[in-house]
Design an enzyme around this catalytic site. Sequence first.
Site, PDB file in Angstrom:
ATOM      1  N   PHE A  35       0.815  -1.214   0.000  1.00  0.00           N
ATOM      2  CA  PHE A  35       0.000   0.000   0.000  1.00  0.00           C
ATOM      3  C   PHE A  35       0.848   1.263   0.000  1.00  0.00           C
ATOM      4  CE2 PHE A  35      -3.380  -2.801   2.081  1.00  0.00           C
ATOM      5  CZ  PHE A  35      -3.971  -3.056   0.858  1.00  0.00           C
ATOM      6  N   HIS A 121       1.532  -5.194  13.805  1.00  0.00           N
ATOM      7  CA  HIS A 121       0.567  -4.160  13.418  1.00  0.00           C
ATOM      8  C   HIS A 121      -0.878  -4.663  13.497  1.00  0.00           C
ATOM      9  CE1 HIS A 121       4.063  -2.125  11.017  1.00  0.00           C
ATOM     10  NE2 HIS A 121       4.128  -1.895  12.303  1.00  0.00           N
ATOM     11  N   CYS A 132     -15.977  -0.524  24.896  1.00  0.00           N
ATOM     12  CA  CYS A 132     -16.283  -1.717  25.704  1.00  0.00           C
ATOM     13  C   CYS A 132     -15.447  -2.935  25.302  1.00  0.00           C
ATOM     14  CB  CYS A 132     -17.774  -2.055  25.629  1.00  0.00           C
ATOM     15  SG  CYS A 132     -18.287  -2.882  24.105  1.00  0.00           S
ATOM     16  N   CYS A 157     -22.753  -1.043  22.728  1.00  0.00           N
ATOM     17  CA  CYS A 157     -22.715   0.182  23.548  1.00  0.00           C
ATOM     18  C   CYS A 157     -22.728   1.465  22.723  1.00  0.00           C
ATOM     19  CB  CYS A 157     -21.494   0.164  24.463  1.00  0.00           C
ATOM     20  SG  CYS A 157     -19.949   0.604  23.635  1.00  0.00           S
TER      21      CYS A 157
HETATM   22 ZN   LIG Z   1     -18.903  -1.198  22.668  1.00  0.00          ZN
END
Ligand SMILES: [Zn+2]
Length: 250
Positions: A35, A121, A132, A157
């Site tokens: 890339f 990486h 979370c 979440c």
């Molecule tokens: Zn979450």
Amino acid sequence: MDDAIRALAALLRPATRILVFTGAGMSTESGIPDFRSPGGVWDRYPIVYFDEFLRDEEARKRYWLRSRETYPVLARAEPNPAHYAIAELERRGKVLAVVTQNIDGLHARAGTSPDKLIELHGNNLHVVCLDCNARTPREAIQAELVAGVEVPRCARCGGLLKNTTVSFGEPLPAEALQRATLAALTCDLCLVIGSSLVVYPAADIPVLAAQQGAPLAIVNATPTPLDATADLVVHARAGAVLPAAVAALD
Ligand SMILES: [Zn+2]
């Protein structure tokens, strides 16, 4: 080329704790372009730094647009003969660690075991919620992106999602860096494959291995900054050299 294969086999034969260090050149033979090469995806979609991603919704849109375009290339790639040759070295009990800069997950798919594999990486197989820590397969997020979602959010979440890859400006995962450093300090051969050794701190790993006295072998299509200090330099594609060198161990 036969001379290079014989020389590489001669270094592999006595080694029992090889640190294999791989970079983008390892995966070009699997159809994944480097890339960083001119005209590549990095040119068309500018890099999004980690701090931009955290604070700017527009940056997150750019991040996911780029990810939407690059993911299919990674997802359809298959391991190539050089990946399998490294897995074969492990089966022969010769591999201490496979340290990779690549995020494509191809070493694991070729049979390198999780306890040997160190992905400096990260990899492109999952996304993680930054709030979370819930993990979701990257494939599921691709469906959302293709359906028009610009910035996917955590289903649990509502928090920010990010690929389980290390972004520019984001520190390397501490555990991976520690494992790689320990391997560099205890290996009896460092085999660099398909890395130009210009991305730091990842490239510190072979430097450290050479400093503690391990022989250094480099198989890369183009010259690297460590060529002058290496015990063996082969300017070739990994697939043209490594499988033959492993086969020559018999
Ligand atoms: Zn979450």
